[in-house]
Structure formats: structure tokens, C-alpha cells
Scaffold this active site. Structure first.
Site, mmCIF file in Angstrom:
data_model
loop_
_atom_site.group_PDB
_atom_site.id
_atom_site.type_symbol
_atom_site.label_atom_id
_atom_site.label_comp_id
_atom_site.label_asym_id
_atom_site.label_seq_id
_atom_site.Cartn_x
_atom_site.Cartn_y
_atom_site.Cartn_z
ATOM 1 N N HIS A 98 -5.536 -4.536 3.613
ATOM 2 C CA HIS A 98 -6.928 -4.363 3.158
ATOM 3 C C HIS A 98 -7.793 -3.622 4.182
ATOM 4 C CE1 HIS A 98 -6.923 -7.560 -0.300
ATOM 5 N NE2 HIS A 98 -6.005 -6.627 -0.434
ATOM 6 N N GLU A 106 -6.662 -5.178 -9.816
ATOM 7 C CA GLU A 106 -6.007 -6.402 -9.313
ATOM 8 C C GLU A 106 -6.833 -6.976 -8.178
ATOM 9 O OE1 GLU A 106 -4.560 -6.936 -6.185
ATOM 10 O OE2 GLU A 106 -3.533 -8.816 -6.602
ATOM 11 N N ASP A 137 12.948 1.163 0.847
ATOM 12 C CA ASP A 137 14.206 1.599 0.221
ATOM 13 C C ASP A 137 14.939 0.408 -0.393
ATOM 14 O OD1 ASP A 137 17.273 3.173 1.429
ATOM 15 O OD2 ASP A 137 16.308 3.199 -0.544
#
Ligand code: DTR
Ligand code: CA
Ligand code: ZN
Ligand code: ZN
Length: 319
Positions: free
Chosen positions: A289, A173, A304
Site C-alpha cells: 500500500h 477491492e 513464476d
């Protein structure tokens, strides 16, 4: 949209399927896919401890493989093998799709849950690769681990949804949506229209989190918004994401898409702090990054909530 969609479902679901079929025939969206009422079987809580355990494994894999899980590096394939082992053990039908990018071999992992109408495929996916500068735990171990744990919850529940469920972890990606585009471009004729919707999860545990919902397919967007409304957590429309993650190839192919995002290098505003807490003027993820995108670069509450939102949407949109 699947004009040849079979309506071989009994009882109440037939009405839903008819509404969905008509909506898809008319609007090409998932409208009608999420019935007004609660899911037939409520989605389970996804234990965030389980999601974090996957992140710990991905961190260990990166540490043992030069500090990253990037395309074409050993850490990526080791990450994929970890995910595949869990899915095979849970009864999924898995396959590895190979492609080449920047002169290196890349891999997508596809996991099908047996059963359901293969004329109506609901997909949930995330990219598994990191950048070469770090382990990529938020970007995108968070999405990958949450999608994995949702798939494992489907197995634990032995869910038998009307629609067919497929989960995917994309390679490369970070090189430009290479793996997901390869998958979409490789679909056999007619298979694109058999995908009722694609749900994308790329960065869903940012340390200074926002709660963003992709503003794409209305039915998918409403499903996510319903979940967060139920939690009492306000959301915002994801505005920087168009074309910036793996939902883009699906959207270009006419597949209804949606997803969740907790933010990257953009700074959180004071107005957003009043909604969500955190720190104004600081990036949603200041390790975006970077080598510091480790297991410490995760907000557990955001991870969560988003993991549970994924389960809610998978249950709702596939029934
Ligand atoms: N391109 C993604 C991160 C990213 C940036 N903006 C958005 C919006 C929606 C989803 C993802 C992103 C990456 O670096 O993997
Ligand atoms: Ca949970
Ligand atoms: Zn990235
Ligand atoms: Zn990403």
C-alpha cells in the site's frame, strides 16, 4: 454445488463428474473435482516473462495516470481496457460490469472462455485496482497479470474442459471488496450454485515471499498443495486472509473458494526463512500500500511459481 448438473461427458470424465456431483450434492465442495491422477492434458508452463510484461504495462499505465490505478481514477479504467484488449483478441467473451462506490463509477471485467458445462463454472479472479498511493504492482498487478496470462494460455491451448471457465478482474477491492461483492450479489437465482469454485489471487509476487495456500475448500487447497509438493516448495496455511480479499463474498454465498498469497505487511519469521529463504524480521512486502509498490517490488521466482500453480489448478479443476 449444482444439483441440476448435467453429466454429459464421455468416458473417464463421466466417473469424475459423477464423483464430483455426488460430492457436491453431499459436501457442497469441489471434492472429487480434482481426480487423483494427472490432468487429462497437463497444464502448460506460464512464461514469467509474459506475466512481467503485463506488469510493465500496468506500471506504465499508472505512471501516465497520476501514479496509481485506483478505483474511480483514470489509471484503473486504462488497466481494465488493457486486459480486455488482450482477452478479446484471444477469443474470450468479455463484458464490463459497472457499479458505483464512494460516488465514483467502478468496473469489473468478466471473461468467459466459450464451451464447457455452464452448470459447472470454474472461476479464477483477482482485483485489478490499486490503492491511491501507488501503482499497486504486487497488490494486485501480480494476481491480475498471472490470471490474464493463464487465460491467454487457455486460449493458446484451445483448451476444451468439461467445466466452463470464467476469469474476472475486480474493481474497488481496496474500498472493501466492493466489485466482487457486487458481482456475487448480482448473480441470477441459481447461478451461485452453478459456480463450482472460485480461485482468488491477491498479492502473489511479494519481494520477501511466503507461499501461503488458503485454508478453505479442501479439494482446491489440495490441488494447490499438490502443485507445490511437486516443486518441493513447502507451503503454509493462509491465516490472516479470512474476509480480506475477493474470495470472501463468494465464500459467504456458499461457493467453494481457494487461493494463493505471498504475504503483505506481516514480518517473515526465522522459521519461515529456513523454508523459503529471504529475510527474517522484514515484511513479506515492505511496500504494501505504498508508492514503492512498483515493478521493482516483485520476486520473480514467487511470481513464476504462483503463475504456474494457477494454470495447474485451472487445468485440474475444470477438466
Ligand atoms: N486485503 C488485501 C491484502 C491482504 C491482506 N491479507 C491477505 C490475505 C489473503 C489475501 C489478501 C490479503 C489487499 O490489500 O488487497
Ligand atoms: Ca512458469
Ligand atoms: Zn491492498
Ligand atoms: Zn490486494
Amino acid at each position: 454445488m449444482a444439483p441440476h448438473m448435467k453429466l454429459s461427458v464421455p468416458g473417464r470424465a463421466t466417473a469424475t463428474a459423477v464423483v464430483a456431483a455426488v460430492s457436491l450434492l453431499v459436501g457442497g465442495s469441489m471434492a472429487g473435482a480434482a481426480p487423483a491422477g494427472p490432468a487429462l492434458a497437463a497444464a502448460p508452463d506460464i512464461p514469467v516473462a509474459n506475466v512481467k510484461a503485463h506488469l510493465t504495462q500496468l506500471q506504465s499505465i499508472a505512471t501516465a495516470n497520476g501514479g496509481n490505478r485506483a478505483h474511480g481514477r483514470p489509471g484503473y479504467r486504462a488497466s481494465l481496457d488493457y486486459m480486455k484488449g488482450k482477452l478479446d483478441a484471444a477469443g474470450f467473451t468479455t463484458r464490463i460490469q459497472q457499479f458505483t462506490a464512494s460516488g465514483r463509477v467502478g468496473y469489473n471485467l468478466i471473461a468467459d472462455w466459450p464451451g464447457g458445462d455452464t452448470g459447472q463454472v470454474v472461476m479464477a479472479g483477482s482485483h485489478l485496482d490499486s490503492v491511491s498511493s501507488g501503482p499497486g504492482i504486487n497488490d494486485n498487478g501480480s494476481g491480475s497479470a498471472a490470471v490474464l496470462e493463464t487465460a491467454l494460455a487457455v486460449s493458446r491451448a484451445n483448451l476444451q474442459p468439461t467445466k466452463h471457465l470464467r476469469f474476472a478482474w475486480w474493481g474497488a477491492e481496496e474500498l472493501g471488496l466492493v466489485g466482487s461483492r457486487h458481482y456475487v450479489n448480482s448473480l441470477a437465482t441459481g447461478d451461485r450454485s452453478r459456480i463450482s469454485g472460485y480461485l482468488n489471487f491477491d498479492m502473489i509476487g511479494s519481494p520477501n515471499p511466503g507461499y501461503f495456500v488458503y485454508d478453505d475448500d479442501p479439494a482446491i487447497e489440495k490441488t494447490f498443495q499438490a502443485y507445490f509438493t511437486g516443486l518441493g516448495v513447502p507451503t503454509e496455511i493462509e491465516t490472516e486472509g479470512d474476509g480480506r480479499s475477493d474470495h470472501a463474498p463468494f465464500k459467504s454465498a456458499g461457493v467453494p473458494v481457494g487461493g494463493l498469497f505471498t504475504g503483505a505487511s506481516r514480518a517473515k519469521t526465522a522459521a519461515q526463512v529456513t523454508k523459503w529463504g529471504g529475510t527474517a524480521g522484514l515484511a513479506f512486502d515492505r511496500c504494501y500500500h505504498s508508492s514503492c509498490d512498483t515493478t521493482t517490488n516483485i520476486n520473480d521466482t514467487a511470481l513464476d511459481r504462483n503463475s504456474d500453480a494457477i494454470a495447474y489448478a485451472v487445468w485440474e479443476l475444470s477438466e
